[in-house]
Design a protein around this motif. Structure first.
Motif, PDB file in Angstrom:
ATOM      1  N   LEU A 286      43.123 -21.582  40.226  1.00  0.00           N
ATOM      2  CA  LEU A 286      41.759 -21.117  40.476  1.00  0.00           C
ATOM      3  C   LEU A 286      40.732 -22.111  39.942  1.00  0.00           C
ATOM      4  CD1 LEU A 286      42.090 -17.290  39.773  1.00  0.00           C
ATOM      5  CD2 LEU A 286      41.618 -18.403  41.964  1.00  0.00           C
ATOM      6  N   PHE A 287      41.023 -22.703  38.790  1.00  0.00           N
ATOM      7  CA  PHE A 287      40.111 -23.720  38.266  1.00  0.00           C
ATOM      8  C   PHE A 287      40.038 -24.906  39.223  1.00  0.00           C
ATOM      9  CE2 PHE A 287      39.359 -27.661  35.983  1.00  0.00           C
ATOM     10  CZ  PHE A 287      38.187 -27.380  35.311  1.00  0.00           C
ATOM     11  N   ALA A 288      41.202 -25.366  39.709  1.00  0.00           N
ATOM     12  CA  ALA A 288      41.215 -26.507  40.624  1.00  0.00           C
ATOM     13  C   ALA A 288      40.465 -26.190  41.914  1.00  0.00           C
ATOM     14  CB  ALA A 288      42.654 -26.913  40.929  1.00  0.00           C
ATOM     15  N   LEU A 289      40.667 -24.986  42.440  1.00  0.00           N
ATOM     16  CA  LEU A 289      39.959 -24.593  43.657  1.00  0.00           C
ATOM     17  C   LEU A 289      38.459 -24.501  43.423  1.00  0.00           C
ATOM     18  CD1 LEU A 289      42.261 -21.860  45.241  1.00  0.00           C
ATOM     19  CD2 LEU A 289      41.573 -24.023  46.282  1.00  0.00           C
ATOM     20  N   CYS A 290      38.092 -23.958  42.274  1.00  0.00           N
ATOM     21  CA  CYS A 290      36.674 -23.810  41.966  1.00  0.00           C
ATOM     22  C   CYS A 290      36.010 -25.178  41.832  1.00  0.00           C
ATOM     23  CB  CYS A 290      36.515 -22.998  40.685  1.00  0.00           C
ATOM     24  SG  CYS A 290      34.844 -22.405  40.396  1.00  0.00           S
ATOM     25  N   ARG A 291      36.700 -26.100  41.172  1.00  0.00           N
ATOM     26  CA  ARG A 291      36.126 -27.439  41.037  1.00  0.00           C
ATOM     27  C   ARG A 291      36.071 -28.152  42.381  1.00  0.00           C
ATOM     28  NH1 ARG A 291      37.679 -32.139  36.585  1.00  0.00           N
ATOM     29  NH2 ARG A 291      35.846 -33.423  37.011  1.00  0.00           N
ATOM     30  N   GLN A 292      37.090 -27.937  43.214  1.00  0.00           N
ATOM     31  CA  GLN A 292      37.105 -28.566  44.527  1.00  0.00           C
ATOM     32  C   GLN A 292      36.006 -28.019  45.425  1.00  0.00           C
ATOM     33  OE1 GLN A 292      39.305 -31.015  44.997  1.00  0.00           O
ATOM     34  NE2 GLN A 292      38.603 -31.508  47.052  1.00  0.00           N
ATOM     35  N   SER A 293      35.483 -26.849  45.092  1.00  0.00           N
ATOM     36  CA  SER A 293      34.463 -26.233  45.941  1.00  0.00           C
ATOM     37  C   SER A 293      33.174 -27.039  45.978  1.00  0.00           C
ATOM     38  CB  SER A 293      34.161 -24.810  45.453  1.00  0.00           C
ATOM     39  OG  SER A 293      33.562 -24.828  44.170  1.00  0.00           O
ATOM     40  N   GLN A 294      32.993 -27.969  45.034  1.00  0.00           N
ATOM     41  CA  GLN A 294      31.791 -28.795  45.091  1.00  0.00           C
ATOM     42  C   GLN A 294      31.767 -29.635  46.365  1.00  0.00           C
ATOM     43  OE1 GLN A 294      31.765 -31.357  41.688  1.00  0.00           O
ATOM     44  NE2 GLN A 294      33.661 -32.383  42.222  1.00  0.00           N
ATOM     45  N   VAL A 295      32.950 -30.015  46.862  1.00  0.00           N
ATOM     46  CA  VAL A 295      33.018 -30.754  48.124  1.00  0.00           C
ATOM     47  C   VAL A 295      32.562 -29.861  49.271  1.00  0.00           C
ATOM     48  CG1 VAL A 295      34.538 -31.997  49.707  1.00  0.00           C
ATOM     49  CG2 VAL A 295      34.874 -32.201  47.236  1.00  0.00           C
ATOM     50  N   PHE A 296      33.012 -28.592  49.259  1.00  0.00           N
ATOM     51  CA  PHE A 296      32.590 -27.665  50.311  1.00  0.00           C
ATOM     52  C   PHE A 296      31.074 -27.485  50.297  1.00  0.00           C
ATOM     53  CE2 PHE A 296      36.814 -25.396  49.223  1.00  0.00           C
ATOM     54  CZ  PHE A 296      37.527 -26.403  49.847  1.00  0.00           C
ATOM     55  N   ILE A 297      30.526 -27.328  49.102  1.00  0.00           N
ATOM     56  CA  ILE A 297      29.084 -27.108  48.978  1.00  0.00           C
ATOM     57  C   ILE A 297      28.313 -28.304  49.518  1.00  0.00           C
ATOM     58  CG2 ILE A 297      27.203 -26.792  47.322  1.00  0.00           C
ATOM     59  CD1 ILE A 297      29.250 -25.302  45.534  1.00  0.00           C
ATOM     60  N   GLU A 298      28.727 -29.497  49.127  1.00  0.00           N
ATOM     61  CA  GLU A 298      28.011 -30.698  49.554  1.00  0.00           C
ATOM     62  C   GLU A 298      28.052 -30.861  51.068  1.00  0.00           C
ATOM     63  OE1 GLU A 298      29.627 -33.992  47.479  1.00  0.00           O
ATOM     64  OE2 GLU A 298      28.675 -33.491  45.574  1.00  0.00           O
ATOM     65  N   ARG A 299      29.221 -30.699  51.660  1.00  0.00           N
ATOM     66  CA  ARG A 299      29.330 -30.922  53.102  1.00  0.00           C
ATOM     67  C   ARG A 299      28.666 -29.806  53.896  1.00  0.00           C
ATOM     68  NH1 ARG A 299      35.427 -33.568  52.808  1.00  0.00           N
ATOM     69  NH2 ARG A 299      34.685 -35.463  51.765  1.00  0.00           N
ATOM     70  N   PHE A 300      28.675 -28.608  53.348  1.00  0.00           N
ATOM     71  CA  PHE A 300      27.968 -27.513  54.012  1.00  0.00           C
ATOM     72  C   PHE A 300      26.471 -27.796  54.050  1.00  0.00           C
ATOM     73  CE2 PHE A 300      25.644 -23.517  53.869  1.00  0.00           C
ATOM     74  CZ  PHE A 300      26.206 -22.811  54.927  1.00  0.00           C
ATOM     75  N   LEU A 301      25.906 -28.201  52.917  1.00  0.00           N
ATOM     76  CA  LEU A 301      24.470 -28.467  52.858  1.00  0.00           C
ATOM     77  C   LEU A 301      24.095 -29.713  53.654  1.00  0.00           C
ATOM     78  CD1 LEU A 301      23.807 -27.720  49.067  1.00  0.00           C
ATOM     79  CD2 LEU A 301      23.238 -26.267  51.021  1.00  0.00           C
ATOM     80  N   ALA A 302      24.947 -30.744  53.616  1.00  0.00           N
ATOM     81  CA  ALA A 302      24.621 -31.997  54.298  1.00  0.00           C
ATOM     82  C   ALA A 302      24.784 -31.899  55.807  1.00  0.00           C
ATOM     83  CB  ALA A 302      25.501 -33.124  53.765  1.00  0.00           C
ATOM     84  N   SER A 303      25.509 -30.890  56.289  1.00  0.00           N
ATOM     85  CA  SER A 303      25.737 -30.788  57.735  1.00  0.00           C
ATOM     86  C   SER A 303      24.454 -30.511  58.504  1.00  0.00           C
ATOM     87  CB  SER A 303      26.764 -29.686  58.019  1.00  0.00           C
ATOM     88  OG  SER A 303      26.249 -28.411  57.655  1.00  0.00           O
ATOM     89  N   SER A 304      23.440 -29.975  57.828  1.00  0.00           N
ATOM     90  CA  SER A 304      22.167 -29.692  58.499  1.00  0.00           C
ATOM     91  C   SER A 304      21.213 -30.879  58.472  1.00  0.00           C
ATOM     92  CB  SER A 304      21.490 -28.487  57.838  1.00  0.00           C
ATOM     93  OG  SER A 304      21.220 -28.751  56.466  1.00  0.00           O
ATOM     94  N   LEU A 305      21.599 -31.953  57.793  1.00  0.00           N
ATOM     95  CA  LEU A 305      20.758 -33.147  57.696  1.00  0.00           C
ATOM     96  C   LEU A 305      21.081 -34.111  58.840  1.00  0.00           C
ATOM     97  CD1 LEU A 305      20.992 -33.713  53.832  1.00  0.00           C
ATOM     98  CD2 LEU A 305      19.116 -32.663  55.112  1.00  0.00           C
ATOM     99  N   PRO A 306      20.299 -35.168  59.003  1.00  0.00           N
ATOM    100  CA  PRO A 306      20.575 -36.132  60.076  1.00  0.00           C
ATOM    101  C   PRO A 306      21.963 -36.752  59.950  1.00  0.00           C
ATOM    102  CG  PRO A 306      18.362 -36.455  59.219  1.00  0.00           C
ATOM    103  CD  PRO A 306      19.018 -35.453  58.325  1.00  0.00           C
ATOM    104  N   SER A 307      22.449 -37.294  61.059  1.00  0.00           N
ATOM    105  CA  SER A 307      23.779 -37.900  61.086  1.00  0.00           C
ATOM    106  C   SER A 307      23.896 -38.988  60.025  1.00  0.00           C
ATOM    107  CB  SER A 307      24.050 -38.507  62.467  1.00  0.00           C
ATOM    108  OG  SER A 307      24.057 -37.505  63.455  1.00  0.00           O
ATOM    109  N   GLY A 308      25.050 -39.027  59.390  1.00  0.00           N
ATOM    110  CA  GLY A 308      25.312 -40.011  58.351  1.00  0.00           C
ATOM    111  C   GLY A 308      25.194 -39.465  56.947  1.00  0.00           C
ATOM    112  N   ALA A 309      24.612 -38.277  56.785  1.00  0.00           N
ATOM    113  CA  ALA A 309      24.408 -37.741  55.440  1.00  0.00           C
ATOM    114  C   ALA A 309      25.742 -37.487  54.736  1.00  0.00           C
ATOM    115  CB  ALA A 309      23.587 -36.454  55.513  1.00  0.00           C
TER     116      ALA A 309
END
Length: 559
Positions: A286-309
């Motif tokens: 659970l700790f590893a998954l929780c720490r890995q979630s930062q990648v999910f957060i970043e890509r989720f937020l960056a997907s709404s930005l212009p291409s290349g983000a």
């Protein structure tokens, strides 16, 4: 004829001494190293693992350079990096952490039980493989098929704002094959390490990245960025092929010098101990998954930005995290020392070791962070600016990398401290909760700032969230983990941080005076190293001064 009496008239006939019979050799200790000198063998294994791991990391950098050269930092690369989330998470859970915590103890116990196969009529290692491998293989296969079927929904969840979601879906379906290959790779790695075989497990990332690079170069013209996703599938197969023949040979012969473990069956045996450790495995996963979630957060937020983000974030993070990885190698090596000290109840030794590790790891990561911040444009230009990766991509990636560098100390401390929390071998939920708070802060700050600051806001949220997690873990050490002397630790961290800030300023000034990127990077690194080292010596940083004195004594001894 009367026997001759001894002097003094003693008529008692003393029994003749019987020659001592040779005693049967003690049964070999199952935990004893059968390869000769244990320390020598482990040192060689550690060196071999380090060399091959470094080679795998270098090939990973070549992989990223190839991807940047062929596709730059546009919408195609963004689509692939969304799909890349699957092997990133799978590697953490199936190869590096999760599966290993379960299988290494199981195989170790089975190897020790091999001495009883004559009595029970079967090899316990083969019995373990027969009982576990088919079931796990089915689970890996089912997970991969589920990801293939649910790829559209997964892409929508991870990156709802992608301009070409179908490309990301295609790449995700190709990378989903890693659930089977990574699972088998992790299984083989755990079994081989339990058999004290380190060469093949250490070589897996060399094979993996070689497969990705070769597939990219062969198929990029016809398949586009899908070739990179296909490379994940090819590289995963190569990881299995590197290890499977070695494991097969190991399974066909028993290790010499093994004995039946006391309590191998019934209450108190290894099976019961492993079941008790399932809670520990759960908290670690659970700790590893929780720490890995930062990648999910970043890509989720960056997907709404212009291409290349997403691409800019990925390249910046891959380079910026190298100092953190280097600093944590020390903590990985000393982790067993802390665990053994706690097992013996020697909390003072464990405390001293953890305090030294924190201080030295901070010196390493902050020196690297100073170089990253001071010379970010030069580093990115030299590594990636060619082909489709333009000067604008370099500027965007370098600015993000500088922000990421502000969180490197937090990443380092989290990696170092969490080992202390789990070193006692007992499950603890505090690291999971702390990581969850940090990731919640990352998500909240990122959501608030992405509209105004774009990718810079996402990177800043990452640095803030991981630093908050590090503070939570550090301040609770004395109550929930190894009881470190917090004022002393904070003082040493403060002195090191001051030296890093001054070294960063010196590196910025000196690097700006040279126009050529390679020369500018060299001058900046030299300035950072000089100022950082002098200030650490002047401030009498306890992790630095003894290391310098030790190195000086060694040099004198060599002379």
């Amino acid at each position: 004829m009367k026997p001759t009496l001894p002097a003094g008239g003693d008529e008692t006939v003393r029994p003749r001494a019987v020659p001592a019979q040779p005693t049967a050799p003690a049964p070999p200790d199952p935990g004893r190293d059968t390869h000769g000198s244990s320390s020598t063998f482990l040192a060689r294994a550690a060196l071999l693992t380090a060399v091959l791991s470094a080679a795998g990391s270098l090939l990973g950098l070549v992989r990223d350079q190839t991807l940047a050269h062929l596709f730059g930092a546009g919408s195609e690369t963004d689509a692939f990096l969304v799909a890349w989330t699957v092997p990133e998470v799978a590697a953490t859970l199936l190869i590096e952490d999760g599966l290993a915590f379960m299988l290494v103890p199981a195989f170790s116990a089975a190897i020790a039980l091999r001495g009883s196969r004559a009595a029970h009529g079967q090899d316990p290692v083969r019995a373990l493989v027969a009982a576990s491998l088919p079931r796990l293989t089915l689970a890996f296969l089912a997970s991969g098929l589920a990801l293939i079927a649910g790829a559209p929904q997964l892409v929508e969840l991870l990156a709802p704002g992608l301009p070409d979601p179908q490309l990301a879906v295609d790449c995700t379906r190709l990378t989903a094959t890693c659930m089977l290959t990574f699972g088998l790779t992790g299984y083989c790695s755990a079994a081989l390490r339990a058999h004290s075989s380190y060469l093949a497990p250490a070589a897996i990332y060399v094979a993996y990245n070689t497969g990705i690079i070769a597939t990219l170069l062969l198929l990029a013209d016809r398949w586009g960025v899908r070739a990179a996703a296909a490379g994940v599938a090819v590289g995963g197969c190569l990881m299995v092929l590197v290890q499977a023949p070695v494991l097969r040979r190991r399974l066909t012969r028993a290790e010499p010098g093994t004995q039946v473990l006391q309590g191998a069956s019934g209450d108190g045996g290894p099976a019961q101990k492993q079941s008790l450790n399932m809670m520990l495995i759960s908290t670690v996963l659970l700790f590893a998954l929780c720490r890995q979630s930062q990648v999910f957060i970043e890509r989720f937020l960056a997907s709404s930005l212009p291409s290349g983000a997403i691409s800019h974030l990925n390249y910046a993070q891959k380079v910026a995290q190298l100092p953190m990885v280097l600093s944590l190698m020390l903590c990985t090596v000393t982790f067993p020392v802390v665990a053994k000290a706690l097992a013996r109840g020697d909390t003072e030794r464990a405390r001293d070791r953890v305090e030294r590790d924190i201080a030295l790891a901070a010196c390493i990561v902050l020196s690297g962070a100073a170089v990253v911040f001071a010379c970010a444009p030069q580093i990115i230009q030299l590594l990636f600016q060619r082909g489709a990766f333009t000067a604008e991509d370099t500027a965007a990636t370098a600015s993000i990398m500088r922000i990421y560098s502000l969180g490197l100390l937090g990443h380092c401390l989290v990696g170092a401290l969490v080992r202390s929390y789990f070193s006692a071998g007992r499950p603890t939920w505090y690291p999971v909760v702390s990581m969850a708070f940090g990731m919640t802060l990352t998500a909240g700050v990122g959501t608030l700032t992405v509209g105004t600051w774009g990718v810079a806001g996402i990177a800043a949220a990452n640095a803030l969230g991981i630093t908050f997690t590090a503070v939570l873990l550090l301040t609770a050490m004395d109550r929930r983990s190894v009881p470190v002397r917090l004022p002393k630790v904070l003082l040493e961290l403060g002195k090191t941080l001051f030296a890093a800030v001054a070294a960063t300023a010196a590196g910025l000034v000196c690097a700006a005076r040279v126009g050529q990127p390679l020369g500018s990077l060299a001058v900046g690194c030299l300035a950072v190293a000089t100022v950082f080292g002098l200030l650490l010596w002047a401030l009498n940083v306890q992790a630095f001064v003894p290391a310098v004195r030790f190195a000086t004594r060694k040099l004198r001894h060599v002379r």
